[in-house]
Design an enzyme around this catalytic site. Structure first.
Site, PDB file in Angstrom:
ATOM      1  N   ASP A  96       2.549   5.700   1.778  1.00 21.63           N
ATOM      2  CA  ASP A  96       1.189   5.444   1.059  1.00 21.63           C
ATOM      3  C   ASP A  96       0.548   6.444   0.716  1.00 21.63           C
ATOM      4  O   ASP A  96       0.691   7.801   1.085  1.00 21.63           O
ATOM      5  CB  ASP A  96       0.210   4.642   2.061  1.00 21.63           C
ATOM      6  CG  ASP A  96       0.786   3.204   2.446  1.00 21.63           C
ATOM      7  OD1 ASP A  96       1.814   2.827   1.914  1.00 21.63           O
ATOM      8  OD2 ASP A  96       0.465   2.513   3.336  1.00 21.63           O
ATOM      9  N   ARG A  97      -0.104   6.167  -0.410  1.00 20.82           N
ATOM     10  CA  ARG A  97      -0.870   7.718  -1.196  1.00 20.82           C
ATOM     11  C   ARG A  97      -1.745   8.347   0.200  1.00 20.82           C
ATOM     12  O   ARG A  97      -1.713   9.677   0.117  1.00 20.82           O
ATOM     13  CB  ARG A  97      -1.692   7.263  -2.173  1.00 20.82           C
ATOM     14  CG  ARG A  97      -2.664   8.415  -2.807  1.00 20.82           C
ATOM     15  CD  ARG A  97      -3.655   7.598  -3.894  1.00 20.82           C
ATOM     16  NE  ARG A  97      -3.983   8.746  -4.566  1.00 20.82           N
ATOM     17  CZ  ARG A  97      -4.396   8.874  -5.880  1.00 20.82           C
ATOM     18  NH1 ARG A  97      -3.880   7.944  -6.617  1.00 20.82           N
ATOM     19  NH2 ARG A  97      -5.095   9.833  -6.433  1.00 20.82           N
TER      20      ARG A  97
END
Length: 469
Positions: free
Chosen positions: A228-229
């Site tokens: 995920d970012r």
């Protein structure tokens, strides 16, 4: 006259002993001792000894050769070798000093081969030496100070993110590379750096890697799995078509058939990832296996996608999702450090399992834990030591005013980090496949990587763990 003389004697005694005061004795249960403070003597309870340190639990010793350690065998692995393997990012002298001070302990295993005490009772542990030979299932405890780390003055930065990075950005990206060979590239991804770009996102990892991490190849590396970012940690990329194909097969979660050779299949079976996360609260069970399928739903007229537990709604489109978890230590200030090992690769699997299956959302995960974050107050109190029932004593670390997204911040960053990765040696097996030389294989050849936590998680770790004395 006689009464006046007695009054003078009493007054003289008070003047001579005015600097000495005797307090009432303590209860009979406590043995009284005489204390002198600022020239004042009094009776009081004996001084308490040092408070017990918070202990960090290592996984049970697996009993097979350690991945990436050719010299170590399954039948002779010492305690210090096991600690150095698990804390690969910690300097060896730090680990040796904990043995020298007698701070490393091991659970006592009784005749029934069960070292767990009854619920609510303390574990029975003994101090061990560095040359203690590990047995299968043995569990070691060390103070959290073994994983204490310094916070760099220059915090994590993100490249400005153009499709044509400059020299500084290329140097920054190359510093993230932990390992490189002819087949793969392993990086320690910082938080807030997106993996896959789109039209409005130019500073994604795939675009930057294609421009700055091609090295002597015509094309840059390609993504084979995602983070995920907001998640940090180990990111694996393939450099050739063959390696990308094999890694996609490895991380797809659907391995219908076998390929290559027995050595490759054995190495694939031992592939795993381990994450460290800080969660709000503490799971009821200290370790376990979460088997909760996940499914995706669309919200806001299809503008927002959200992952939920499939069992709760009986949806047929749910996918199997399995996560193994383990609590690293006791709850401190309302939060706990846990270790997560996903057995499947689903989108937001760890975040949803922590928030909905365990009921302990990850700190900084406002997407799946917004309700608890609204009620959660950072650092509300000092928790009590579970064995004695006495509160922990916390000393103020340096740089407490520096937050940078740590647990002290009003809006902390996501505390989820891919810390450990074990994969097959892709370059070796591809070379054997090209040469069609499968007879000379000496068994599974694994590569192991360990990445240090980002700055905001280091600050939280040092504050909530290592500074408890």
């Amino acid at each position: 006259m006689k009464k006046k003389f007695l009054d003078q004697q009493i007054l003289l005694a008070v003047r001579n002993y005015s600097r000495t005061r005797i307090r009432l004795p303590p209860p009979a249960s406590a043995k009284a001792v005489i204390r002198v403070s600022n020239n004042v003597a009094h009776l009081g309870c004996p001084k308490e000894g040092p408070k017990p340190q918070q202990l960090l639990s290592l996984p049970p010793f697996p009993g097979h050769p350690l991945p990436g350690r050719k010299s170590a065998t399954a039948h002779h692995v010492t305690a210090i070798s096991w600690l150095k393997y698990y804390f690969d990012d910690i300097p060896p002298p730090v680990i040796q000093s904990h043995f020298n001070k007698g701070l490393v302990q091991m659970e006592c295993i009784d005749s029934t081969n069960s070292s767990r005490s009854h619920k609510g009772q303390p574990l029975s542990m003994i101090k061990i030496n560095h040359n203690e030979v590990m047995e299968v299932g043995a569990r070691i405890y060390v103070p959290v100070s073994v994983a204490e780390s310094r916070i760099p003055k220059r915090f994590d930065v993100i490249p400005s993110g153009t499709l044509c990075p400059n020299a500084d950005e290329i140097e920054y990206l190359q510093r993230l590379v932990k390992y490189k060979d002819s087949a793969i590239l392993v990086l320690n991804k910082p938080p807030k750096l997106p993996i896959k770009g789109n039209m409005p996102v130019h500073n994604s990892m795939d675009a930057l890697a294609a421009a700055a991490l091609s090295y002597d190849y015509d094309e840059g590396p390609k993504l084979v799995h995602r983070l995920d970012r907001e998640t940090s940690g180990l990111l694996l990329m393939g450099r050739t078509e063959d390696s990308i194909s094999q890694l996609h097969w490895l991380f797809s979660g659907v391995k219908k058939g076998k390929s290559m050779s027995k050595g490759w299949n054995d190495a694939c079976a031992k592939t795993y990832q381990r994450y460290w996360a800080l969660v709000i609260g503490c799971p009821e069970e200290k370790e376990g296996l979460i088997c909760a399928p996940l499914t995706k739903v669309l919200l806001d007229d299809g503008k927002t996608e959200r992952v939920i537990l499939g069992n709760n709604y009986g949806l047929e489109t749910s996918q199997e999702a399995i996560t193994e978890y383990r609590v690293l230590g006791p709850m401190i200030n309302g939060c706990s450090w846990i270790e997560l090992r996903p057995h499947t690769c689903r989108k937001h699997q760890l975040r949803v399992h922590c928030a909905e299956a365990l009921g302990t959302p990850i700190v900084g995960d406002y997407r799946y834990g917004w309700f608890i974050h609204n009620r959660w107050k950072q650092m509300p109190r000092v928790d009590f030591e579970p064995k004695t029932g006495k509160p922990y004593k916390m000393r103020r670390p340096e740089g407490l005013d520096v937050q940078k997204g740590s647990v002290l911040s009003k809006v902390p960053l996501l505390h989820l980090h891919c810390r450990e990765l074990v994969i097959p040696n892709i370059a070796k097996f591809l070379q054997l496949l090209r040469n069609k030389d499968t007879e000379n294989e000496s068994g599974p050849d694994l590569l192991r990587f360990v990445a240090a936590m980002p700055s905001h998680m280091k600050i939280s770790w040092n504050l909530m763990s290592s500074y408890l004395v």
